[in-house]
Write a protein that holds these residues in place. Structure first.
Motif, mmCIF file in Angstrom:
data_model
loop_
_atom_site.group_PDB
_atom_site.id
_atom_site.type_symbol
_atom_site.label_atom_id
_atom_site.label_comp_id
_atom_site.label_asym_id
_atom_site.label_seq_id
_atom_site.Cartn_x
_atom_site.Cartn_y
_atom_site.Cartn_z
ATOM 1 N N CYS A 159 15.528 -30.630 20.705
ATOM 2 C CA CYS A 159 14.123 -30.632 20.985
ATOM 3 C C CYS A 159 13.676 -29.440 22.071
ATOM 4 O O CYS A 159 12.952 -28.833 21.735
ATOM 5 N N ARG A 160 14.711 -29.142 22.988
ATOM 6 C CA ARG A 160 14.606 -28.043 23.957
ATOM 7 C C ARG A 160 14.116 -26.615 23.074
ATOM 8 O O ARG A 160 13.503 -26.100 23.507
ATOM 9 N N SER A 164 10.957 -24.192 23.024
ATOM 10 C CA SER A 164 11.078 -22.966 23.475
ATOM 11 C C SER A 164 10.499 -22.032 22.366
ATOM 12 O O SER A 164 10.215 -20.872 22.693
ATOM 13 N N GLY A 165 10.208 -22.307 21.347
ATOM 14 C CA GLY A 165 9.590 -21.458 20.263
ATOM 15 C C GLY A 165 10.535 -20.486 19.470
ATOM 16 O O GLY A 165 10.178 -19.632 18.806
ATOM 17 N N ASN A 166 11.731 -21.008 19.522
ATOM 18 C CA ASN A 166 13.163 -20.243 18.789
ATOM 19 C C ASN A 166 12.908 -20.308 17.474
ATOM 20 O O ASN A 166 12.968 -21.185 16.714
ATOM 21 N N LEU A 167 12.397 -18.874 17.035
ATOM 22 C CA LEU A 167 12.158 -19.043 15.467
ATOM 23 C C LEU A 167 13.397 -18.852 14.627
ATOM 24 O O LEU A 167 13.475 -19.069 13.239
ATOM 25 N N ASN A 168 14.528 -18.667 15.354
ATOM 26 C CA ASN A 168 15.727 -18.688 14.509
ATOM 27 C C ASN A 168 16.463 -19.919 14.428
ATOM 28 O O ASN A 168 17.703 -20.174 13.847
ATOM 29 N N GLY A 169 16.006 -20.830 15.135
ATOM 30 C CA GLY A 169 16.378 -22.195 15.280
ATOM 31 C C GLY A 169 15.814 -23.085 14.338
ATOM 32 O O GLY A 169 15.381 -22.623 13.073
ATOM 33 N N LEU A 170 15.917 -24.548 14.277
ATOM 34 C CA LEU A 170 15.294 -25.549 13.255
ATOM 35 C C LEU A 170 14.069 -25.815 13.528
ATOM 36 O O LEU A 170 13.392 -26.611 12.806
ATOM 37 N N GLN A 171 13.460 -25.184 14.632
ATOM 38 C CA GLN A 171 11.949 -25.523 14.873
ATOM 39 C C GLN A 171 11.554 -26.836 14.898
ATOM 40 O O GLN A 171 10.846 -27.580 14.289
ATOM 41 N N ALA A 172 12.408 -27.384 15.811
ATOM 42 C CA ALA A 172 12.284 -28.936 16.120
ATOM 43 C C ALA A 172 10.752 -29.181 16.705
ATOM 44 O O ALA A 172 10.246 -28.729 17.468
ATOM 45 N N LYS A 173 10.089 -30.350 16.179
ATOM 46 C CA LYS A 173 8.973 -30.614 16.618
ATOM 47 C C LYS A 173 9.143 -32.099 17.294
ATOM 48 O O LYS A 173 9.034 -33.099 16.499
ATOM 49 N N CYS A 174 9.347 -32.017 18.764
ATOM 50 C CA CYS A 174 9.517 -33.342 19.066
ATOM 51 C C CYS A 174 8.543 -33.722 20.092
ATOM 52 O O CYS A 174 7.942 -32.799 21.045
ATOM 53 N N ILE A 175 8.081 -34.812 20.327
ATOM 54 C CA ILE A 175 7.239 -35.480 21.034
ATOM 55 C C ILE A 175 7.870 -36.674 22.034
ATOM 56 O O ILE A 175 8.858 -37.086 21.491
ATOM 57 N N SER A 176 7.529 -36.499 23.458
ATOM 58 C CA SER A 176 7.825 -37.382 24.184
ATOM 59 C C SER A 176 6.867 -38.241 24.923
ATOM 60 O O SER A 176 5.522 -37.800 25.037
ATOM 61 N N VAL A 177 7.118 -39.300 25.313
ATOM 62 C CA VAL A 177 6.165 -40.289 25.986
ATOM 63 C C VAL A 177 6.599 -40.553 27.433
ATOM 64 O O VAL A 177 7.849 -40.915 27.552
ATOM 65 N N THR A 178 5.773 -40.381 28.428
ATOM 66 C CA THR A 178 6.187 -40.217 29.788
ATOM 67 C C THR A 178 5.042 -40.853 30.694
ATOM 68 O O THR A 178 4.101 -40.314 30.541
ATOM 69 N N PRO A 179 5.352 -41.936 31.427
ATOM 70 C CA PRO A 179 6.503 -42.599 31.692
ATOM 71 C C PRO A 179 6.869 -43.392 30.257
ATOM 72 O O PRO A 179 5.922 -43.550 29.245
ATOM 73 N N PRO A 180 8.310 -43.488 29.610
ATOM 74 C CA PRO A 180 8.578 -44.128 28.402
ATOM 75 C C PRO A 180 8.082 -45.664 28.233
ATOM 76 O O PRO A 180 7.809 -46.164 29.253
ATOM 77 N N ILE A 181 8.024 -46.021 26.892
ATOM 78 C CA ILE A 181 7.473 -47.513 26.887
ATOM 79 C C ILE A 181 8.721 -48.451 26.392
ATOM 80 O O ILE A 181 8.445 -49.390 26.184
ATOM 81 N N PHE A 182 9.815 -47.721 26.514
ATOM 82 C CA PHE A 182 11.233 -48.420 26.214
ATOM 83 C C PHE A 182 12.117 -47.957 27.479
ATOM 84 O O PHE A 182 12.342 -46.988 27.498
ATOM 85 N N PHE A 183 12.836 -49.117 27.920
ATOM 86 C CA PHE A 183 13.736 -48.624 29.073
ATOM 87 C C PHE A 183 14.673 -49.750 29.048
ATOM 88 O O PHE A 183 14.710 -50.886 28.459
ATOM 89 N N HIS A 184 16.009 -49.337 29.599
ATOM 90 C CA HIS A 184 17.215 -50.205 29.739
ATOM 91 C C HIS A 184 16.955 -51.261 30.672
ATOM 92 O O HIS A 184 16.443 -51.114 31.818
#
Length: 239
Positions: A159-160, A164-184
């Motif tokens: 995801c990182r 970063s916008g690395n065009l040579n990578g897999l161009q992952a499109k990751c979203i996160s929720v902060t604070p999280p809605i699931f926790f241990h």
């Protein structure tokens, strides 16, 4: 671990939510998910129609983690335009400022604020959703390409790299929720049972009298009896 991703691809599932077995969440989860879905569509819109309330512009939605940062603070993103955020103000499911935990400095924002944002590299893979495209990219990046280190760290790096916008990578499109809605959830009983990774053998350590979950206000695990009997939900932080 990767076999579950195989199943998403082989069965042509549109998306899947994967979580660890000790997860906890707020009993108002349905309303939270509606907000996350709106955030996902806002952050990563597409021109094509989707039957999913989350849209089809994302690969991973990280809903449960130990902590997360905004991508603009990563060294590789310094000086670049800031990624947009979908901000939820006055969220009753967010703990008070004195109780909320994470890597973000929540004191810089109004109390009871939650963010849906581009993932910068979350810690721990408590709970995350994968789209069909996300499952294919993860299989490529973490198996065909390589799996470097622990799975949760590898997924965070995946995801990182996307943030970063690395065009040579897999161009992952990751979203996160902060604070999280699931926790241990830390169950009542011996605190040595909190983790399978950290082995602690000490009979003199205290016994937890009541289970607890960080960042979750109306804990589903602690409110099972109340829900069954139609009683008022218990707020973990009303003490």
């Amino acid at each position: 671990m990767l076999t579950r991703f195989d199943r998403i691809v082989e069965e042509d599932l549109e998306s899947a939510l994967i979580m660890e077995d000790d997860m906890d969440w707020d009993i108002r989860l349905k309303g939270q998910l509606k907000q996350v879905a709106e955030g996902a569509r806002t952050l990563m819109p597409t021109s094509t129609q989707s039957s999913s309330p989350y849209g089809n512009g994302w690969d991973v939605i990280w809903m449960g983690h130990c902590g997360e940062i905004f991508p603009e603070v990563l060294p590789e993103n310094l000086g670049k335009p800031e990624h947009p955020k979908y901000i939820i103000y006055d969220d009753e499911t967010v703990p008070p400022l004195s109780k909320v935990s994470g890597l973000v400095n929540f004191g810089e924002y109004p109390e009871f604020t939650r963010f849906v944002h581009v993932a910068g590299g979350p810690i721990c893979s408590f709970a995350y959703a994968l789209s069909q495209s996300g499952a294919r990219k993860v299989l490529m990046g973490l198996s065909v390409d390589r799996l470097g280190g622990a799975f949760d760290n590898a997924l965070a790096d995946f995801c990182r790299d996307g943030a970063s916008g690395n065009l040579n990578g897999l161009q992952a499109k990751c979203i996160s929720v902060t604070p999280p809605i699931f926790f241990h959830h830390r169950a009542k009983g011996r605190i040595t049972k909190d983790s399978d990774i950290q082995k602690i053998e000490d009979d003199d350590l205290p016994i937890r009298k009541k289970g607890t979950t960080e960042n979750i206000v109306w804990s589903a695990r602690n409110n099972i009896r109340n829900m069954m009997l139609g009683l008022k939900p218990e707020n973990q932080f009303d003490k």
